[in-house]
Design a protein around this motif. Structure first.
Motif, mmCIF file in Angstrom:
data_model
loop_
_atom_site.group_PDB
_atom_site.id
_atom_site.type_symbol
_atom_site.label_atom_id
_atom_site.label_comp_id
_atom_site.label_asym_id
_atom_site.label_seq_id
_atom_site.Cartn_x
_atom_site.Cartn_y
_atom_site.Cartn_z
ATOM 1 N N SER A 57 20.941 -30.143 14.626
ATOM 2 C CA SER A 57 20.096 -31.167 14.817
ATOM 3 C C SER A 57 19.735 -31.384 16.270
ATOM 4 O O SER A 57 20.829 -31.564 16.965
ATOM 5 N N LEU A 59 17.958 -33.555 19.526
ATOM 6 C CA LEU A 59 16.875 -34.747 19.946
ATOM 7 C C LEU A 59 16.386 -34.401 21.200
ATOM 8 O O LEU A 59 17.367 -34.100 22.237
ATOM 9 N N TYR A 85 14.572 -31.241 14.386
ATOM 10 C CA TYR A 85 14.138 -31.551 15.618
ATOM 11 C C TYR A 85 13.134 -33.076 15.829
ATOM 12 O O TYR A 85 12.526 -33.076 14.935
ATOM 13 N N GLN A 151 24.399 -38.697 14.900
ATOM 14 C CA GLN A 151 23.156 -37.945 14.168
ATOM 15 C C GLN A 151 22.968 -36.681 14.740
ATOM 16 O O GLN A 151 22.579 -35.862 13.999
ATOM 17 N N TYR A 152 23.393 -36.552 15.961
ATOM 18 C CA TYR A 152 22.663 -35.295 16.871
ATOM 19 C C TYR A 152 23.606 -34.261 17.184
ATOM 20 O O TYR A 152 24.735 -34.917 17.618
ATOM 21 N N ILE A 155 21.381 -32.933 22.514
ATOM 22 C CA ILE A 155 20.386 -33.688 23.215
ATOM 23 C C ILE A 155 19.666 -32.901 24.500
ATOM 24 O O ILE A 155 20.511 -32.364 25.459
ATOM 25 N N SER A 180 24.974 -41.453 19.868
ATOM 26 C CA SER A 180 24.106 -40.776 18.900
ATOM 27 C C SER A 180 24.349 -39.344 18.619
ATOM 28 O O SER A 180 24.024 -38.658 17.569
#
Length: 225
Positions: A57, A59, A85, A151-152, A155, A180
């Motif tokens: 994932s 961000l 993404y 969540q990610y 980054i 995050s």
């Protein structure tokens, strides 16, 4: 927002110049080279190699021209790795400008024109499944309002430079980015300024200044331990 100006970089790809900050969206030494080296190789590929995963994932802080997004789509398709993404951009560029960018000349992936245009035309928080390997969503929120937790995995921190937007290179914002990310998550950015790295460290990151692409000595990679 006034229309950004399109310029050619040294590798033949475009960059944009922001009308307010008079700042380039990408390195004038090569937009494609920068995207490949900083975000794909040093961020996405580093995380995949480190964790041996096939699902990531991502961000992006500063969706901007969409170059990093379409380049990540290219990577996902070529390596058959699933990427979720999320691109964050408060001030999206117009379709007129998008259609003048030449990034797609550098990629040979199928449906690249359709995917690139749909990325830019996407409405907020709409899930777009471009292939079995790539799911896309865009958010128009201010970077400072991101409050995701664990969540990610990666980054891409591609905000304008600290001299242009100092409010985005603070311990407070990097603390939000740290929160995050999942454990072992990676934040990567073109910026290697000392105060930016210290702000990342204060937020909890393990921070390394690593070799950069041509014409740039160093970039920064920060890991959530």
């Amino acid at each position: 927002m006034d229309t950004p100006k399109i310029e050619l970089t040294k590798d033949g790809s475009n960059t944009l110049v922001h009308p307010k900050y008079n700042a380039h969206y990408h390195s004038t030494a090569g937009a494609i080279i920068e995207s490949d080296f900083v975000y794909i190789k040093s961020g996405l590929d580093f995380f995949i190699e480190s964790t041996q995963t096939n699902s990531v994932s991502v961000l992006e802080i500063g969706f901007g021209s969409g170059l990093n997004a379409i380049n990540t789509y290219r990577y996902a398709m070529e390596h058959e790795v699933f990427v979720e993404y999320i691109g964050v951009e408060k001030y999206p560029i117009s379709l007129e400008v998008v259609q003048q960018l030449n990034f797609l000349n550098f990629f040979s992936i199928e449906d690249k024109e359709k995917v690139f245009i749909e990325m830019h035309q996407s409405i907020e928080n709409k899930n777009l499944n471009f292939s079995e390997f790539f799911n896309f969503k865009k958010s128009f929120q201010d970077f400072s309002t991101i409050n995701s937790l664990n969540q990610y995995d990666v980054i891409y921190f591609d905000a304008f430079a600290p001299n242009d937007q100092p409010e985005l290179w603070t311990e407070n914002l990097f603390s939000k980015m740290y929160a995050s990310l999942k454990p072992n998550g990676v934040l990567v950015t073109y910026c290697a300024q000392g105060h930016a790295r210290r702000a990342m460290q204060a937020a909890g990151f393990s921070v390394k200044r690593i070799p950069g692409p041509p014409s740039k000595r160093h970039i920064t990679r920060a890991v959530k331990i």
